[in-house]
Design an enzyme around this catalytic site. Structure first.
Site, mmCIF file in Angstrom:
data_model
loop_
_atom_site.group_PDB
_atom_site.id
_atom_site.type_symbol
_atom_site.label_atom_id
_atom_site.label_comp_id
_atom_site.label_asym_id
_atom_site.label_seq_id
_atom_site.Cartn_x
_atom_site.Cartn_y
_atom_site.Cartn_z
ATOM 1 N N LYS A 145 0.834 -1.363 -0.011
ATOM 2 C CA LYS A 145 -0.024 0.036 -0.014
ATOM 3 C C LYS A 145 0.935 1.199 -0.215
ATOM 4 O O LYS A 145 2.072 1.355 0.572
ATOM 5 C CB LYS A 145 -0.856 -0.123 1.236
ATOM 6 N N LYS B 11 -12.261 -7.497 -9.168
ATOM 7 C CA LYS B 11 -12.806 -7.904 -8.146
ATOM 8 C C LYS B 11 -14.409 -8.234 -8.303
ATOM 9 O O LYS B 11 -15.005 -7.064 -8.814
ATOM 10 C CB LYS B 11 -12.821 -6.589 -7.025
HETATM 11 O O1 OSB Z 1 -7.609 -1.686 -3.148
HETATM 12 O O2 OSB Z 1 -7.056 -3.841 -3.557
HETATM 13 C C1 OSB Z 1 -7.378 -2.907 -2.886
HETATM 14 C C2 OSB Z 1 -8.368 -4.550 0.625
HETATM 15 C C3 OSB Z 1 -9.544 -3.908 0.885
HETATM 16 C C4 OSB Z 1 -10.013 -2.858 -0.074
HETATM 17 C C5 OSB Z 1 -9.204 -2.651 -0.903
HETATM 18 C C6 OSB Z 1 -8.205 -3.248 -1.314
HETATM 19 C C7 OSB Z 1 -7.793 -4.327 -0.591
HETATM 20 C C8 OSB Z 1 -6.518 -4.942 -1.013
HETATM 21 C C9 OSB Z 1 -6.380 -6.571 -0.548
HETATM 22 O O3 OSB Z 1 -5.416 -4.630 -1.368
HETATM 23 C C10 OSB Z 1 -5.184 -7.306 -0.277
HETATM 24 C C11 OSB Z 1 -5.507 -8.753 -0.228
HETATM 25 O O4 OSB Z 1 -6.451 -9.220 -0.438
HETATM 26 O O5 OSB Z 1 -4.435 -9.346 0.150
HETATM 27 MG MG MG Z 2 -6.487 -2.061 -4.928
#
Ligand code: OSB
Ligand code: MG
Length: 378
Positions: free
Chosen positions: A163, A262
């Site tokens: 992140k 997603k």
């Molecule tokens: O932006 O991909 C994203 C988790 C919650 C909300 C948004 C995001 C995420 C993740 C998931 O980055 C990470 C994972 O599933 O390992």
């Molecule tokens: Mg993302």
């Protein structure tokens, strides 16, 4: 198949460690689970928009109400022959993709269970093992990040997603690259930046990243196309791709080199497969994203990740990465380093644990069809 009963749960699932991103810091994931029942067989779906509308305009509370008061009434007591039919009925309501997705996923699980087929086979998956990656949120220090990254690399994870947000940016990446010169890494900005940040974003090319995930606004395509002309590193769109039509426009504009699919964000498996097929036809590779769903949502993501144009390790994690205990059973586990095996049981092969569901539910609704033949609306 005729939908005889519908159950909807809004759950709050406590995380073992906070997950911190550009859109907020979180200690529990709010998710919506839908059960569609046809005769003696049930299918389960899940979509996790989280508690607040910070990732997208939806929240778990809004998805619960939309599901109970708007989507369930046009499904209950009617025959739904296909995911496309379900989406056609839902299309009279704008947006609300997570709410729609929870139903669409349940429809696919139910259809596969009624057919006695694993979901991945019904979707046309071309593999039974799926590559998954490691992900790390914003941490209390760069040293703490380097130490969990070392564990992930030693455990054999083939890519690491970090992140990225103001204050956890170029200095963090400089330290990470010095410690891990060859690891496949990408950053996820969760829409923290704007075109004024192009000078900083151009510097990302120095780090040899696999991609830059969603650097600009959550609903943008045009500025991402401008940015993609200024950076060599491929942009991966996440938040911006909420429908098949948005995926087509993103590709036409040259806004990205990758799409993270997603199922929740795009309104379900029906649309996820359509986006996958569009991207395959247009030469844009994809991978499957996640929202820290329980093993119900995780199993749906695994089935999608068996499709042929999934070309990068997906955001699908073992249960113990984020949870003390999964809401559903069986839980999510690696079958080899950075690999998960997809279930060969009918449907997704996973169901919520009744006791966990009761413990984690914040609100629930149960709707039963009358025995009179239903009039199809919508
Ligand atoms: O932006 O991909 C994203 C988790 C919650 C909300 C948004 C995001 C995420 C993740 C998931 O980055 C990470 C994972 O599933 O390992
Ligand atoms: Mg993302």
């Amino acid at each position: 198949m005729r939908i005889d009963a519908i159950t909807i749960h809004r759950v709050s699932m406590p995380l073992v460690t906070p997950f911190n991103t550009a859109f907020g810091d979180t200690t529990a994931v709010e998710s919506v689970l839908v059960r569609l029942q046809s005769g003696a067989v049930s299918g389960w779906g899940e979509a996790a928009p989280w508690r607040f509308p910070e990732y997208s305009p939806e929240s778990a509370a809004s998805a619960f109400v939309t599901g109970r008061d708007m989507l369930a009434p046009i499904v209950l007591g009617t025959d739904i022959p296909s995911g496309a039919d379900l989406q056609r009925r839902f299309s009279r309501f704008k947006g609300n993709q997570f709410a729609k997705a929870a139903f669409d996923l349940a429809w696919w699980d139910l259809a596969a269970r009624l057919a006695g087929t694993p979901l991945h086979r019904m979707l046309g998956g071309t593999r039974t093992e799926v590559e998954v990656g490691a992900d790390f949120g914003v941490m209390e220090s760069v040293d703490a990040l380097l130490s969990v990254m070392r564990q992930a690399v030693d455990a054999g994870f083939k890519r690491i997603k970090l992140k990225y947000r103001p204050g956890w940016d170029l200095d963090m990446l400089t330290a990470v690259r010095a410690a891990f010169p060859d690891t496949v890494i990408h950053v996820d900005c969760n829409s923290a930046y704007r075109l004024a940040d192009i000078p900083m974003l151009e510097q990302l090319d120095r780090f040899g990243l696999a991609m830059i995930e969603q650097p600009l606004a959550n609903d943008d395509l045009i500025d991402h196309a401008v940015l993609q002309k200024r950076v060599r590193t491929p942009i991966c769109l996440d938040e911006s791709i909420t429908s098949v039509d948005k995926a087509r426009k993103a590709i036409d504009l040259g806004a990205c080199g990758w799409i993270n699919i997603k199922p929740g964000r795009v309104g379900g498996i029906t649309n996820a497969v359509a986006i996958h097929d569009l991207c395959a036809a247009r030469g844009v590779p994809c991978w499957i994203g996640g929202m820290l769903e329980s093993a119900v949502g995780g199993a749906h993501c695994l089935a999608l990740a068996t499709l042929p144009n999934i070309r990068y390790p997906s955001d699908i994690f073992p249960t113990d990465r984020f949870y003390a205990r999964d809401l559903a059973t069986p839980d999510m586990r690696l079958s080899a380093p950075s690999v998960m095996r997809v279930s060969e049981d009918p449907g997704i092969g996973t169901i919520p644990d009744e006791a966990m569901l009761a413990r984690l539910s914040v609100e629930q609704a149960h709707l039963v069809a009358s025995n009179r033949p239903a009039v199809v609306g919508g």
